[in-house]
Scaffold this active site. Sequence first.
Site, short mmCIF file in Angstrom:
data_model
loop_
_atom_site.label_atom_id
_atom_site.label_comp_id
_atom_site.label_asym_id
_atom_site.label_seq_id
_atom_site.Cartn_x
_atom_site.Cartn_y
_atom_site.Cartn_z
N GLU A 31 0.82 -1.21 0.00
CA GLU A 31 0.00 0.00 0.00
C GLU A 31 0.87 1.27 0.00
O GLU A 31 0.67 2.18 0.80
CB GLU A 31 -0.98 -0.01 1.18
CG GLU A 31 -2.04 -1.07 1.04
CD GLU A 31 -3.09 -1.05 2.14
OE1 GLU A 31 -4.23 -1.43 1.87
OE2 GLU A 31 -2.75 -0.68 3.28
N GLU A 54 -6.26 -6.74 -2.16
CA GLU A 54 -6.98 -6.85 -0.90
C GLU A 54 -8.38 -6.32 -1.13
O GLU A 54 -8.57 -5.12 -1.32
CB GLU A 54 -6.31 -6.04 0.22
CG GLU A 54 -4.99 -6.56 0.71
CD GLU A 54 -4.42 -5.68 1.83
OE1 GLU A 54 -5.21 -5.05 2.58
OE2 GLU A 54 -3.19 -5.61 1.95
#
Length: 1006
Positions: free
Chosen positions: A200, A298
Amino acid sequence: MKLLSVCAIALLAAQAAGASIKHMLNGFTLMEHSDPAKRELLQKYVTWDEKSLFVNGERIMIFSGEVHPFRLPVPSLWLDVFQKIKALGFNCVSFYVDWALLEGKPGEYRAEGNFALEPFFDVAKQAGIYLLARPGPYINAEASGGGFPGWLQRVNGTLRTSDPAYLKATDNYIAHVAATIAKGQITNGGPVILYQPENEYSGACCDATFPDGDYMQYVIDQARNAGIVVPLINNDAWTGGHNAPGTGKGEVDIYGHDSYPLGFDCGHPSVWPKGNLPTTFRTDHLKQSPTTPYSLIEFQAGSFDPWGGPGFAACAALVNHEFERVFYKNDLSFGAAILNLYMTFGGTNWGNLGHPGGYTSYDYGSPLTESRNVTREKYSELKLIGNFVKASPSYLLATPGNLTTSGYADTADLTVTPLLGNGTGSYFVVRHTDYTSQASTPYKLSLPTSAGRLTVPQLGGTLTLNGRDSKIHVVDYNVAGTNIIYSTAEVFTWKNFGDSKVLILYGGPGEHHELAVSFKSDVQVVEGSNSEFKSKKVGDVAVVAWDVSPSRRIVQIGDLKIFLLDRNSVYNYWVPQLDKDDSSTGYSSEKTTASSIIVKAGYLVRTAYTKGSGLYLTADFNATTPVEVIGAPSNVRNLYINGEKTQFKTDKNGIWSTEVKYSAPKIKLPSMKDLDWKYLDTLQEVQSTYDDSAWPAADLDTTPNTLRPLTTPKSLYSSDYGFHTGYLIYRGHFVADGSETTFDVRTQGGSAFGSSVWLNESFLGSWTGLNANADYNSTYKLPQVEQGKNYVLTILIDTMGLNENWVVGTDEMKNPRGILSYKLSGRDASAITWKLTGNLGGEDYQDKIRGPLNEGGLYAERQGFHQPQPPSQKWKSASPLDGLSKPGIGFYTAQFDLDIPSGWDVPLYFNFGNSTKSAYRVQLYVNGYQYGKFVSNIGPQTSFPVPQGILNYQGTNWVALTLWALESDGAKLDDFELVNTTPVMTALSKIRPSKQPNYRQRKGAY
């Protein structure tokens, strides 16, 4: 067909030179390296185009579940989790690696025992599950420090940037962990097919360079230099396009992103906020990475829950089976080709490994519960979606279109997204335009088919979309050569058994459905009722219409048997691959999918294989269960369930049927209150005779922590001295001049932390904690002090893990733990000299088996008394249910035996009574593993599952509790018990206990 490999980044760092060229294959663009020698390295393993991955030359949809091996420290249970994920129809697992657990001391990498990755790879291969490796170095993951070891607080550089000090700090870890992962790659016969560098990497502040191509390239090169040759993929936190192919330095091979669209408000599980359903993912993908398969690395499968939150049962209700129907089918409408669900099994934040925003449980409201049960309806619903995708390879060839409220459905209350095939089948995803709607909406469809554009239903009636539901209607769907022109009922799976074909369709309660099959034969109902059922032959097309019923119907058209089921019934169906033996299950492929059989068997079917004339099923049962086998191979005559030969009947449709009897064993568990508890005062530091001369001195004039300047004469940041976990104790010495009347202290331990303060043996008070407070300033009134007399302030702090470091540039992980500031009235701060301790040895931690975070700084922990067989024979007998009559910390230990019968999976829980009395905190140790932190005044967790393997189900166990009374009237446990839930008759192999080293006297313990 020969497929050539792709490397947007060269296979190894030394191979970085060389342009990419494009080829066309069946109309799809493949990327490949220009050097034929380098192409050969991966040509038969992992390649891709804009539609999907190819594994071993075969186009494949990656349907994956997130699992963290470090959150289940019993390697012999990992196979159980893998098999339950495989049974969903999934073919992959994504996993993080927690750096903090593997390099607790700079330069010393330890990945052994419970922390070794090789056994995880081995059981993935055994279960036929591919792996997406995500070792960071930063992982977030609601882990302490986001996976960063505490000693990074001392690194003189900004984390997650090109700062040389930070990069150097990561080198040892990545060199080791990536080399281990490299050995487990598919190129070496292992299960690893994808590797994610960083995590991320999507936003920054505070003047940090972002995106920093040099930084990302460094992380990529670390992996390549360690031998990683599989494609690199990223997980942008949103559709930001960061580091996508074509962005230059630091670009990955395949772009992916994350999405948690429903958010994390478990306190309102029925609220679906307006506008939270993604609608632009397809167009975003075409802008950002059109040459790679659309990848959601995700996607939400649950929610975290903070201290004081509503609990994970509420999170499971928030992200429930209805969420799955609407949101996951919406993902498929965008053409998702890599879809990983976070979390699919959450596990436990044992041994202080969690961050301050969460408590011991990391259940996450996942499809599999923390205790590995599959009883949540969301598990069953997910199995329907997973097996549909597995049985529908043409999905990957269909082109997603734009969503629309006109043209397909006859009402604007519904939105339809088409995925149109070019002679390969089409898919139409239907949902409510207001995705939050709980209305039941009637509709008809206008569908483009090979038989022309058809208005459906053709035989009368209407379709119905119930509230918070979504459908995937198939058109020109290929069932082993038979064309399903359309089906409004959803497909669970289909199989070709040689002499016959089987298609399983299902619908929801109160629904009417219709399908059309291109076949000349008449329609026959070969099982079930003809009521609420009609059929019509139109040329070479058979049209069938029916109302959904709990009673099964089987319709035969030529050699195709169509099972018409309701959704709750199909929950009991499983599609195990038919393996050659019991040693392993093959990876998902066209061949293994085609060789699968269909089994109706209730709770869980793990595997199926043939041996001689026998068909062997391994399955779990939580009730007496009828079992059916659909499609038993013609060369088998005998049925074995969990190794036992089982009699069965064969009906006119060739279905084998039998029944497995369930008779739960009587589970006799010891009464915790009746154990022979031994007690030790574990806050001996407040006794007047206590000697802290062996303690580390808090004598640093400066701090290496670059986030927060010192506001004390000497550093009192615990990580400056190597203490990063659990309880901290500070002792401040001063000689009174008689003017001291108050003591102010600001302590920081993270959300929901607590602290207590004593002056000599006098209790001054406590901060009992709130989730909203990561730090707190307390003012305490001092008793009368005598001039010239020595005094000691003892400060106890419960640290709740280190902050994560999600936003680059914040260096939030460096937020210190310990004492931030203090003031002794009438005196200069330098009048106090300090000592401190955490776990014995700090980064030179004592227990290499249970890892660097498992134990904190209490006297009993430093001595190792929380481990089995402490020297407690001469200790006082006292029970935690009697507790303490005054503030302080008691340590309690006892042993007990268990005799849980083998062949049964029996989840066990330690339950605490929920108290509204004085605030107290408890640490639960089981055979030396810290498996619970109970905070009575904050919660929410009162029940702590402990898996077999940490508990010895056939043998002796040791339980230890630290009871911290934070208020003047002391504390005691209202209740403490060991309980079980429903025993599951299991095919699980024998569970090998994790290592549980006993107490040994520790050199230098103080």
